[in-house]
Each structure stands twice: as C-alpha cells, then as structure tokens.
Enzyme design. Structure first.
Site, PDB file in Angstrom:
ATOM      1  N   GLU A 192     -18.776   6.821 -21.141  1.00 18.39           N
ATOM      2  CA  GLU A 192     -19.175   6.660 -19.744  1.00 18.39           C
ATOM      3  C   GLU A 192     -20.451   7.454 -19.555  1.00 18.39           C
ATOM      4  O   GLU A 192     -20.589   8.546 -20.106  1.00 18.39           O
ATOM      5  CB  GLU A 192     -18.100   7.195 -18.801  1.00 18.39           C
ATOM      6  CG  GLU A 192     -16.812   6.437 -18.876  1.00 18.39           C
ATOM      7  CD  GLU A 192     -15.669   7.146 -18.172  1.00 18.39           C
ATOM      8  OE1 GLU A 192     -15.809   8.341 -17.829  1.00 18.39           O
ATOM      9  OE2 GLU A 192     -14.624   6.516 -17.991  1.00 18.39           O
ATOM     10  N   TYR A 199     -28.089   4.979 -25.943  1.00 18.11           N
ATOM     11  CA  TYR A 199     -26.847   4.310 -26.316  1.00 18.11           C
ATOM     12  C   TYR A 199     -27.091   2.846 -26.673  1.00 18.11           C
ATOM     13  O   TYR A 199     -26.512   2.325 -27.632  1.00 18.11           O
ATOM     14  CB  TYR A 199     -25.811   4.435 -25.203  1.00 18.11           C
ATOM     15  CG  TYR A 199     -25.424   5.866 -24.900  1.00 18.11           C
ATOM     16  CD1 TYR A 199     -25.236   6.798 -25.924  1.00 18.11           C
ATOM     17  CD2 TYR A 199     -25.261   6.306 -23.595  1.00 18.11           C
ATOM     18  CE1 TYR A 199     -24.893   8.118 -25.645  1.00 18.11           C
ATOM     19  CE2 TYR A 199     -24.905   7.620 -23.311  1.00 18.11           C
ATOM     20  CZ  TYR A 199     -24.727   8.512 -24.344  1.00 18.11           C
ATOM     21  OH  TYR A 199     -24.384   9.813 -24.073  1.00 18.11           O
TER      22      TYR A 199
END
Length: 152
Positions: free
Chosen positions: A99, A111
């Site tokens: 998250e 990411y």
C-alpha cells in the site's frame, strides 16, 4: 551493500523513517521487525541510507515499509534495495502486495518500475499531518516464474 537489518541499525533506520513519514514507526517497532520479518538495509559509504521490511505470508508477501534517506533519493538506491530485498525472500511468493500513499508519486513510479501495478484503492486510509486522510493505492507484483512452476 544490501544486507539483513541488525539491532545496531535500528537507530539509523528510525531516523530515516522520521525524516520521511508524518506518522513514523517507533524504535521498538523496528526492533520487533528485525525478529519477525525480513528486514534489509542498504549502506552507502558504510552508513545505512535505506531500509525495506517485507512480511512473508505462506505463498505471498507484503511490503510493510520502505524508505531511503531524503539526501540519498534520486540515485536508484530505492530500486536496488527493493529488487534485492524481493530476491532474498525465502518463501518464493507468487504475489507481493503493498500500500502506498496516493500522493507519493516517486514511490509509485519506483514500484511500477519494479513491475507492481495498482489493483485497488483504499479510501481515506493514511492520516495526514493536518488531521485529514488520504487514499492508499494497493499494488501487487505477480512473480511469473512461480506461476509457471504451478502448471508444470
């Protein structure tokens, strides 16, 4: 150099965390993380400049926390730390979840570069310094080699 986090790294890691988070983990949480999770650090010139904490769970893993000292960001250290830390996972996860704050565009780009993609949005999840809340983007990385092994 990337290695497993030691108790002697906790103070440096806590300082990095305080410099990048509005609601940082405390020192005891990092002490616990060294015992409970796969916790790694990256060193530059003998100093800890970043950390990554992964929680292996059965055939998956969760990226709980990751940060690079703000003075060392923009040099590729985060990507190096993330990929090396994922490669160290011993449970050979099929999927890895994380998250990230919706406003953290630098982390989201990192990411995505590491093959994570958004799968959901958790509304009003993260507290902000001003008392409001912001959304969390939930991302996943599928480890294709492991998927292929399932069908052999």
């Amino acid at each position: 150099m990337i290695r497993l986090m030691q108790q002697s790294d906790v103070q440096a890691v806590t300082q990095i965390e305080k410099s990048v988070q509005t609601h940082p983990w405390n020192q005891q949480q990092f002490v616990d993380a060294t015992a409970q999770y796969q916790s790694t650090v990256i060193e530059k010139n003998g100093c800890v400049v970043g950390f990554c904490i992964l929680q292996p769970v059965l055939d998956e893993a969760n990226l709980l926390l990751m940060a690079v000292d703000p003075n060392q960001q923009g040099q590729g250290l985060g990507y190096e730390l993330l990929t090396a830390s994922l490669n160290l996972l011993k449970n050979n996860p099929i999927q890895i979840f994380l998250e990230v704050r919706e406003s953290n565009t630098a982390a989201i780009k990192l990411y995505e570069k590491a093959d994570f993609h958004q799968i959901d949005l958790r509304k009003n999840y993260y507290p902000k310094a001003d008392g409001t809340r912001e959304h969390a983007i939930i991302m996943v990385k599928s480890c294709s080699d492991d998927f292929a092994q399932l069908f052999k």
